[in-house]
Design an enzyme around this catalytic site. Structure first.
Site, PDB file in Angstrom:
ATOM      1  N   GLY A  92     -14.878   1.357 -17.918  1.00  0.00           N
ATOM      2  CA  GLY A  92     -13.684   0.683 -17.569  1.00  0.00           C
ATOM      3  C   GLY A  92     -13.800  -0.247 -16.380  1.00  0.00           C
ATOM      4  N   HIS A  95     -15.423   1.398  -2.559  1.00  0.00           N
ATOM      5  CA  HIS A  95     -14.295   0.467  -2.107  1.00  0.00           C
ATOM      6  C   HIS A  95     -13.407   1.641  -1.193  1.00  0.00           C
ATOM      7  CE1 HIS A  95     -14.584  -2.913  -5.081  1.00  0.00           C
ATOM      8  NE2 HIS A  95     -15.879  -2.773  -4.404  1.00  0.00           N
ATOM      9  N   TYR A 152       0.723  -1.232   0.100  1.00  0.00           N
ATOM     10  CA  TYR A 152       0.001   0.184   0.011  1.00  0.00           C
ATOM     11  C   TYR A 152       0.871   1.374  -0.003  1.00  0.00           C
ATOM     12  CZ  TYR A 152      -4.246  -2.518  -0.039  1.00  0.00           C
ATOM     13  OH  TYR A 152      -5.265  -3.280  -0.421  1.00  0.00           O
ATOM     14  N   ASP A 205      -8.516   5.815  -5.916  1.00  0.00           N
ATOM     15  CA  ASP A 205      -7.473   6.816  -6.109  1.00  0.00           C
ATOM     16  C   ASP A 205      -8.157   8.073  -5.789  1.00  0.00           C
ATOM     17  OD1 ASP A 205      -8.949   7.504  -8.656  1.00  0.00           O
ATOM     18  OD2 ASP A 205      -8.185   5.571  -9.457  1.00  0.00           O
ATOM     19  N   ASN A 231     -15.201   1.104 -23.001  1.00  0.00           N
ATOM     20  CA  ASN A 231     -14.554  -0.146 -22.495  1.00  0.00           C
ATOM     21  C   ASN A 231     -13.446  -0.580 -23.687  1.00  0.00           C
ATOM     22  OD1 ASN A 231     -12.944  -2.436 -21.801  1.00  0.00           O
ATOM     23  ND2 ASN A 231     -14.301  -2.469 -19.723  1.00  0.00           N
ATOM     24  N   PRO A 232     -12.213  -0.528 -23.879  1.00  0.00           N
ATOM     25  CA  PRO A 232     -11.723  -1.008 -24.995  1.00  0.00           C
ATOM     26  C   PRO A 232     -11.905  -2.275 -25.329  1.00  0.00           C
ATOM     27  CG  PRO A 232      -9.928  -0.692 -23.563  1.00  0.00           C
ATOM     28  CD  PRO A 232     -11.315  -0.288 -23.124  1.00  0.00           C
ATOM     29  N   ASN A 245     -13.220   2.664  -7.918  1.00  0.00           N
ATOM     30  CA  ASN A 245     -11.519   3.250  -7.702  1.00  0.00           C
ATOM     31  C   ASN A 245     -11.277   3.808  -6.196  1.00  0.00           C
ATOM     32  OD1 ASN A 245     -11.602   2.172 -10.102  1.00  0.00           O
ATOM     33  ND2 ASN A 245     -11.721   4.135 -11.078  1.00  0.00           N
TER      34      ASN A 245
HETATM   35  N1  APR Z   1     -10.462   3.119 -20.657  1.00  0.00           N
HETATM   36  C1  APR Z   1     -11.667   2.139 -20.328  1.00  0.00           C
HETATM   37  N2  APR Z   1     -11.442   0.874 -19.872  1.00  0.00           N
HETATM   38  C2  APR Z   1     -10.345   0.414 -19.904  1.00  0.00           C
HETATM   39  C3  APR Z   1      -9.042   1.001 -20.229  1.00  0.00           C
HETATM   40  C4  APR Z   1      -9.325   2.383 -20.801  1.00  0.00           C
HETATM   41  N3  APR Z   1      -8.088   3.021 -21.077  1.00  0.00           N
HETATM   42  N4  APR Z   1      -7.993   0.029 -20.009  1.00  0.00           N
HETATM   43  C5  APR Z   1      -8.420  -0.859 -19.445  1.00  0.00           C
HETATM   44  N5  APR Z   1      -9.782  -0.941 -19.527  1.00  0.00           N
HETATM   45  C6  APR Z   1     -10.745  -1.826 -18.938  1.00  0.00           C
HETATM   46  C7  APR Z   1     -10.257  -3.350 -19.194  1.00  0.00           C
HETATM   47  O1  APR Z   1     -10.679  -3.772 -20.603  1.00  0.00           O
HETATM   48  C8  APR Z   1     -11.246  -4.061 -18.103  1.00  0.00           C
HETATM   49  O2  APR Z   1     -12.437  -4.370 -18.639  1.00  0.00           O
HETATM   50  O3  APR Z   1     -11.065  -1.617 -17.564  1.00  0.00           O
HETATM   51  C9  APR Z   1     -11.042  -2.950 -16.962  1.00  0.00           C
HETATM   52  C10 APR Z   1     -10.667  -3.064 -15.711  1.00  0.00           C
HETATM   53  O4  APR Z   1     -11.021  -4.326 -15.207  1.00  0.00           O
HETATM   54  P1  APR Z   1     -10.481  -4.918 -13.550  1.00  0.00           P
HETATM   55  O5  APR Z   1      -8.922  -4.761 -13.280  1.00  0.00           O
HETATM   56  O6  APR Z   1     -11.156  -6.021 -13.309  1.00  0.00           O
HETATM   57  O7  APR Z   1     -11.117  -3.548 -12.660  1.00  0.00           O
HETATM   58  P2  APR Z   1     -12.506  -3.290 -11.941  1.00  0.00           P
HETATM   59  O8  APR Z   1     -13.558  -4.013 -13.085  1.00  0.00           O
HETATM   60  O9  APR Z   1     -12.589  -1.975 -11.624  1.00  0.00           O
HETATM   61  O10 APR Z   1     -12.600  -4.416 -10.540  1.00  0.00           O
HETATM   62  C11 APR Z   1     -11.471  -3.839  -9.793  1.00  0.00           C
HETATM   63  O11 APR Z   1     -11.471  -5.419  -8.251  1.00  0.00           O
HETATM   64  O12 APR Z   1      -9.969  -6.570  -6.865  1.00  0.00           O
HETATM   65  C12 APR Z   1     -11.460  -5.479  -6.830  1.00  0.00           C
HETATM   66  O13 APR Z   1     -11.269  -4.151  -5.517  1.00  0.00           O
HETATM   67  C13 APR Z   1     -10.738  -4.150  -6.563  1.00  0.00           C
HETATM   68  O14 APR Z   1     -12.267  -2.245  -7.073  1.00  0.00           O
HETATM   69  C14 APR Z   1     -11.043  -3.280  -7.577  1.00  0.00           C
HETATM   70  C15 APR Z   1     -11.870  -4.386  -8.572  1.00  0.00           C
END
Ligand code: APR
Length: 247
Positions: free
Chosen positions: A187, A120, A68, A105, A213-214, A103
């Site tokens: 995302g 979160h 962290y 952040d 989302n890409p 997020n």
């Molecule tokens: N713009 C939009 N989407 C994007 C980009 C971008 N530039 N780059 C990547 N992505 C998308 C990916 O295609 C993917 O579908 O972002 C997504 C990220 O997925 P995860 O990493 O699973 O993140 P998330 O869905 O937010 O889940 C994360 O999991 O472990 C927990 O607590 C943690 O809050 C967190 C959650």
């Protein structure tokens, strides 16, 4: 970018009076913060059960804190991008607006958003495991920081696997999802519950869903329009198309 899809999404936004945005790690990817499940995502480098559970923290607080502390240092280096700023502007454009994010952040706040539900927690919050003490900021507090008020151990202010979400946050998020005309999902891979169910809740009462989302995701089948691209470019393009329709 698929201009026809952008236009279609803009038309949905133009007739929206209640808008709910749901963002995940991909929202911050172009600010320079790693996602979790993409090719170079955080969970491909470390195991969540070793760094993101109460049990892991109890077992080895110094190890968990080390990770962290690194994430807090990384966060101190980044800035919100144009996509974050567009979402902050949208607060002014729709009377009933809610932004729900997984997020930690704080970039939505730094971009100017105020109507934010953070499911979160926050990486820039550190709180006491024994009392209500908390401190906000990204200063390094050391390897195993303890509370100045009650001497118990301090912990990162994020929600770990197996923990409850902040009181009221989930209810408020579902309330927004259940009343919106349109939900924009940005995302997220859509695999983490209960956040992923927000889209089902919106869809179940007839809201339109726009995915930014890409890559295709677990939630794509629920989307009326999929905008395949990074959100740093796609959200401003959608914003511009919406403004053209409104003028
Ligand atoms: N713009 C939009 N989407 C994007 C980009 C971008 N530039 N780059 C990547 N992505 C998308 C990916 O295609 C993917 O579908 O972002 C997504 C990220 O997925 P995860 O990493 O699973 O993140 P998330 O869905 O937010 O889940 C994360 O999991 O472990 C927990 O607590 C943690 O809050 C967190 C959650």
């Amino acid at each position: 970018m698929d201009e026809a899809a952008v236009e279609q999404a803009a038309q949905l936004l133009a007739s929206t009076s209640s808008l709910c945005i749901s963002t995940g790690a991909g929202m911050s990817a172009e600010s320079g913060i790693d996602t979790f499940r993409d090719e170079s995502g955080l969970w491909t480098k470390v195991k969540p059960e070793e760094f993101a559970t109460p049990q892991a923290f109890q077992r080895d607080p110094v190890k968990v804190w080390e990770w962290y502390r690194w994430r807090r240092r990384e966060l101190a280096k980044v800035e919100p991008h144009d996509g974050h700023r567009v979402l902050a502007d949208w607060e002014e454009r729709v009377s009933d607006f809610t932004l729900v994010t997984k997020n930690v952040d704080g970039l939505h706040h730094r971009a100017g958003s105020t109507k934010v539900i953070e499911l979160h927690g926050r990486l820039d919050v550190v709180r006491c495991t024994g009392c209500k003490y908390e401190v906000i900021g990204l200063d390094d507090l050391g390897a195993d920081p303890h509370c100045p008020e009650c001497s118990q151990r301090l912990r990162p202010g994020v929600v770990w696997f197996g923990e409850a979400l902040p009181p009221g946050a989930l209810d408020a998020a579902f309330f927004a999802a259940q009343r919106c005309d349109t939900m924009v999902v940005v995302g997220t891979s859509g695999v983490v519950q209960p956040a992923a169910s927000l889209v089902d809740a919106a869809k179940a009462h007839g809201a339109y869903v726009i995915e930014v989302n890409p890559n295709p995701t677990e939630l794509s089948y629920l989307a009326d329009v999929c905008l395949r691209g990074g959100c740093q470019r796609t959200l401003p393009a959608l914003d511009a198309a919406w403004r053209r329709l409104a003028s």
